[in-house]
Write an enzyme that holds these catalytic residues in place. Structure first.
Site, PDB file in Angstrom:
ATOM      1  CE  LYS A 160      -2.596   3.510   1.398  1.00 34.01           C
ATOM      2  NZ  LYS A 160      -2.136   4.775   0.811  1.00 34.01           N
ATOM      3  N   GLY A 212       6.660   5.889   7.853  1.00 30.28           N
ATOM      4  CA  GLY A 212       5.820   7.059   7.663  1.00 30.28           C
ATOM      5  C   GLY A 212       5.727   7.890   8.920  1.00 30.28           C
ATOM      6  CD  GLU A 234      12.238   5.071   8.925  1.00 26.30           C
ATOM      7  OE1 GLU A 234      11.990   6.189   9.439  1.00 26.30           O
ATOM      8  OE2 GLU A 234      12.391   4.900   7.714  1.00 26.30           O
ATOM      9  CB  CYS A 268      12.885   9.567   8.535  1.00 26.58           C
ATOM     10  SG  CYS A 268      11.147   9.523   8.073  1.00 26.58           S
TER      11      CYS A 268
END
Length: 461
Positions: A160, A212, A234, A268
């Protein structure tokens, strides 16, 4: 968010896609389960052959898929091509090493005898279909670092992807199909976020991995916990970049620019909070600000562009809010800080100094090319500032003092400590964080074992 390709350089909607209906989702879940039953019995050699073929095809596709990624989320095209090449490298690494990483572990004979066995071993067996909920910022790499080890372990994947990178998501499904993986081994689910819970609750889905935002991670972990399913998360990061007096300040400042603005600052693991000892603060701040100011912002499809647009209009608005809040509360803008005129979701490289805990940016992740500068009086304050965040993904420290290195490695609350360099990921090394940056690990042997049934095999005497 609609499932669509919207060019962030000009806001133009290029392609839209219908979300899968209930019958289509059911068909794909059934196909994944059937594929798993067959794929789990294949040999490592067969899996490696297919994965190497996927890597070869990806190498051939680098120019085109690089252009597609840049069109969908705005990263400079040279960085997009590098991302695709890195994915091919990771595929080959897992093709080469998966069998040894998942080899049976034989218990010591003394332990076996003590348990009344002739021998005991540990075997790593696959779990089944794994749902991957992935973000747009590294639309190939985030997926491949899950898919390559999962497929080599004998699992199958259900992707997804973020709704703004549908062409990249469909490319990945096609890539594994062209490489020869049987139908159902890797499928893209074009669904909205509202359909994720139903897929995750389906008993045929055995585990999930998400990269995300923290809210997205909480939502997926909550559903998975209710279903007692394994997850790896994560999430965000607000990585510290600490510079001490013994460091090569010029090299630290030059590297800091790249560490902050890689992927238009939307990473990130990008360094975000620059914590500099008072003795070298002025020299670092001057060099770092000059480097940020010199970056070229422009069309991400052009080879000499350093900074492209942010991926979404909302992302730019969120970043602006953080900067405006900091300025209203006393931050000093050393460069940037204002949205440029014209089309596209651009934001300039920005450096903020005089940061205080009263500012939102002190605790929240700035997902874009915005850096915050802190002055630390000594080592203790540097460590304290570095840890003063709800996140703990990675960290960077610049020092030639080995005692300081050991102190940082011991005390920094992060999943990685990079000494005299910037954070980067590599298939051979574990990747992940602590605190609100998530849990579990990707990559390396640790990553491939996350979605395995770790089975004790006991043989009687």
């Amino acid at each position: 968010m609609p499932i669509a390709t919207v060019n962030p350089a000009n806001g133009e909607t290029l392609k839209t896609y219908d979300a899968l209906g209930a019958e289509e989702i059911e068909h794909r879940l059934a196909t994944a389960e059937a594929a798993y039953r067959a794929h789990r019995t294949t040999s490592y050699a067969d899996r490696a052959r297919l994965l190497r073929r996927a890597a070869d095809l990806l190498d051939e596709d680098v120019p085109e898929i690089g252009r597609v990624m840049t069109t969908e989320m705005g990263k400079p095209v040279k960085q997009a091509r590098a991302e695709a090449a890195k994915c091919a490298k990771a595929m080959r690494w897992y093709a080469d090493h998966a069998e040894e990483l998942l080899a049976d572990e034989v218990a010591p004979e003394s332990a076996a005898r003590d348990s009344g066995a002739s021998r005991v071993l540990v075997r790593y067996r696959p779990l089944g279909p794994v749902l991957a909920v992935m973000p747009w910022n590294f639309p190939l790499w985030q997926v491949v670092r899950f898919a390559a080890p999962a497929l080599m372990a004998g699992n199958v994947g259900l992707l997804k992807h973020a709704s703004n990178v549908p062409q990249t998501a469909l490319y990945l499904e096609d890539l594994f199909r062209r490489a020869g993986f049987p139908e159902g081994c890797f499928q893209t689910l074009l669904i909205g976020s509202g359909a994720v819970e139903g897929v995750l609750r389906d008993p045929r889905v055995r585990a999930a991995t998400l990269t995300g935002s923290e809210p997205a991670g909480r939502a997926v972990a909550s559903v998975a916990g209710d279903e007692v399913k394994k997850t790896v998360l994560e999430l965000g990061g607000s990585d510290p970049y600490v510079v001490m007096p013994s460091a090569d300040v010029g090299a630290a400042a030059r590297t800091a620019v790249t560490a902050r603005v890689q992927n238009n600052g939307q990473s990130c693991i990008a360094a975000k909070r620059f914590i500099v000892h008072a003795d070298v603060f002025d020299a670092f701040a001057e060099a770092f600000t000059a480097g940020m100011r010199a970056l070229r912002t422009g069309d991400p499809q052009e080879e000499d562009t350093d900074i492209g647009p942010l991926a979404t209009e909302q992302g730019r608005a969120d970043l602006e809010e953080l900067v405006d809040d900091a300025v209203e509360n006393g931050a000093t803008v050393l460069c940037g800080g204002e949205r440029p005129d014209g089309p596209g979701w651009y934001y300039p490289p920005t450096v903020l100094a005089d940061i205080t805990p009263a500012m939102r940016v002190h605790q929240e992740e700035a997902f874009g090319p915005v850096a915050t500068l802190y002055r630390a009086a000594d080592l203790d304050e540097a460590v304290s500032l570095a840890n003063d965040t709800p996140f703990g993904l990675s960290s960077n420290v610049w020092t030639r003092d080995e005692a300081e290195v050991e102190r940082f490695v011991r005390d920094l609350e992060a999943g990685g400590v990079f000494v005299n360099g910037m954070t980067a990921s590599h298939p051979a090394f574990p990747f992940g964080g602590v605190k609100r940056s998530g849990y579990g690990r990707e990559l390396s042997g640790h990553g491939i074992r996350e979605f395995c049934n770790i089975t004790t095999v006991w043989h009687g005497a």
